[in-house]
Each structure stands twice: as C-alpha cells, then as structure tokens.
Design a protein around this motif. Sequence first.
Motif, short mmCIF file in Angstrom:
data_model
loop_
_atom_site.label_atom_id
_atom_site.label_comp_id
_atom_site.label_asym_id
_atom_site.label_seq_id
_atom_site.Cartn_x
_atom_site.Cartn_y
_atom_site.Cartn_z
N ARG A 1 0.83 -1.21 0.00
CA ARG A 1 0.00 0.00 0.00
C ARG A 1 0.87 1.26 0.00
O ARG A 1 0.64 2.19 -0.79
CB ARG A 1 -0.92 -0.02 1.22
CG ARG A 1 -2.03 1.01 1.15
CD ARG A 1 -3.02 0.91 2.32
NE ARG A 1 -3.79 -0.33 2.25
CZ ARG A 1 -3.67 -1.34 3.15
NH1 ARG A 1 -2.83 -1.24 4.16
NH2 ARG A 1 -4.41 -2.42 3.05
N LEU B 1 1.84 -0.27 -4.84
CA LEU B 1 1.94 -1.47 -5.66
C LEU B 1 0.64 -2.27 -5.62
O LEU B 1 -0.11 -2.22 -4.65
CB LEU B 1 3.09 -2.36 -5.16
CG LEU B 1 4.48 -1.74 -5.23
CD1 LEU B 1 5.48 -2.59 -4.45
CD2 LEU B 1 4.92 -1.59 -6.69
N ARG B 2 0.39 -2.97 -6.69
CA ARG B 2 -0.79 -3.84 -6.75
C ARG B 2 -0.60 -5.02 -5.79
O ARG B 2 0.50 -5.57 -5.71
CB ARG B 2 -0.99 -4.39 -8.17
CG ARG B 2 -1.25 -3.30 -9.20
CD ARG B 2 -1.32 -3.83 -10.62
NE ARG B 2 -0.08 -4.50 -10.98
CZ ARG B 2 -0.02 -5.68 -11.61
NH1 ARG B 2 -1.11 -6.30 -11.97
NH2 ARG B 2 1.14 -6.23 -11.90
N THR C 1 -0.84 -8.17 -5.93
CA THR C 1 -0.91 -9.43 -6.68
C THR C 1 -0.24 -10.55 -5.87
O THR C 1 0.58 -10.26 -4.99
CB THR C 1 -0.18 -9.31 -8.04
OG1 THR C 1 1.21 -9.09 -7.80
CG2 THR C 1 -0.76 -8.17 -8.89
N TYR D 1 2.90 -9.85 -3.38
CA TYR D 1 2.63 -10.18 -1.98
C TYR D 1 3.65 -11.21 -1.49
O TYR D 1 4.22 -11.07 -0.41
CB TYR D 1 1.21 -10.72 -1.83
CG TYR D 1 0.86 -11.08 -0.41
CD1 TYR D 1 0.25 -10.16 0.42
CD2 TYR D 1 1.18 -12.33 0.11
CE1 TYR D 1 -0.06 -10.47 1.74
CE2 TYR D 1 0.88 -12.66 1.42
CZ TYR D 1 0.26 -11.72 2.24
OH TYR D 1 -0.02 -12.03 3.54
N GLU E 1 7.97 -2.37 -9.64
CA GLU E 1 7.22 -3.62 -9.71
C GLU E 1 7.98 -4.66 -10.52
O GLU E 1 8.00 -5.84 -10.16
CB GLU E 1 5.84 -3.35 -10.33
CG GLU E 1 4.92 -4.54 -10.25
CD GLU E 1 3.51 -4.21 -10.69
OE1 GLU E 1 3.05 -4.86 -11.64
OE2 GLU E 1 2.88 -3.33 -10.09
#
Length: 182
Positions: A23, A27-28, A30, A34, A64
């Motif tokens: 967060r 970043l996503r 995913t 994660y 990313e």
Amino acid sequence: MTTTDQQITRHWEYADATLRALRERGLRPTPELYHVWFVYFAEENPEILRVIDAVQASGDQLAEDTLLQLYYRYIFDRQAADFLQRGMEDFSELVENSDECLSTVRAGLGKYGDLLGRSLATLKDHRELSPILNEVIDQTDQMRQTIDGLHKRLDSYLSRVAVLPCCSVNSMKPASDPIPTA
C-alpha cells in the motif's frame, strides 16, 4: 502461548507488514508481489533481503518489475524445481517398480508359454482320447498365442522404458536476467 500460536501470530505480523509495504509503495496486491514482500519480512531468502535492502538504502523506489524478477528468480523457480523434482522422483519410482514387476511377469509368461507349447504337441498326439481333450487342446493353443502376444508387447514396453531419458531438475539453470542491486 504454544509454538503453533507463536507461528500463527508471527505470520499475521508478516502479512500485515506485507500489505502495508504494498500500500505504501502504491503497488498492486498481486500474489507475486505479496509473496516477495512476505518472504522479505519473514527473512526466508537472503537474496531477496539483499536486493530489497540495497534498493531501499539507495533511496530509490522498488519498481514492480524488480519485485517480479525477484519472484520469478527466487520463489517461483524454486517452487517449480521442487515440484518437478518430486514428480521426477515419483515417476522414477513408478518406472522402477513397473520395470521389476513387468520383468517378473514376462519371465513367468515365457516359462508358461514354453510349457504350453510343449504340452500342446503332446496333447495333439492324443486327440482321440476324448472330446474334452480337444477343447483343452484348443484353449491351450489360444492361451499360448495370447501369451506369445503379451510376451512381445512386454518386450516392447520394457525396451521403451529402458531408454526413457533421465532428467534432473538440478541441471536447470536459473534465469540470467540482471536484478538491480541499487
């Protein structure tokens, strides 16, 4: 608190830190990203620790792409290699057990086929003994032919098993894409 309770608590702490890191960096969340952060907080992989610490120490943002490279190099490759290794070990054991079993069956069928062949010749010399003997002769001849066919199929199978390539996951090379260190 039991060891299991301590592990559960610790894993929830890693999960919270992982979500916070995703967060805070925009970043996503995913599974791949994660997983990298979870492994980082759990300190499970020294290379992931080294790269992330180096990038953070430099003040640069963790891209990313960098995190995905870490995932595919240090997490996915290891999991895939472990999975393939277990599969190859299971397959090798299956082939080894099948080979031994089929070799035993093949030898037994060969002996029985030889016996039927010799018996058939003797039975044919005594056809006049009884009509039931004729049926035994016919069935014996059919069984001998079946065994001969099965014997040939087993030979073919065993020769195919003997030339199966042996693969080792240990020979797989890691990706050579450079991962930034700073």
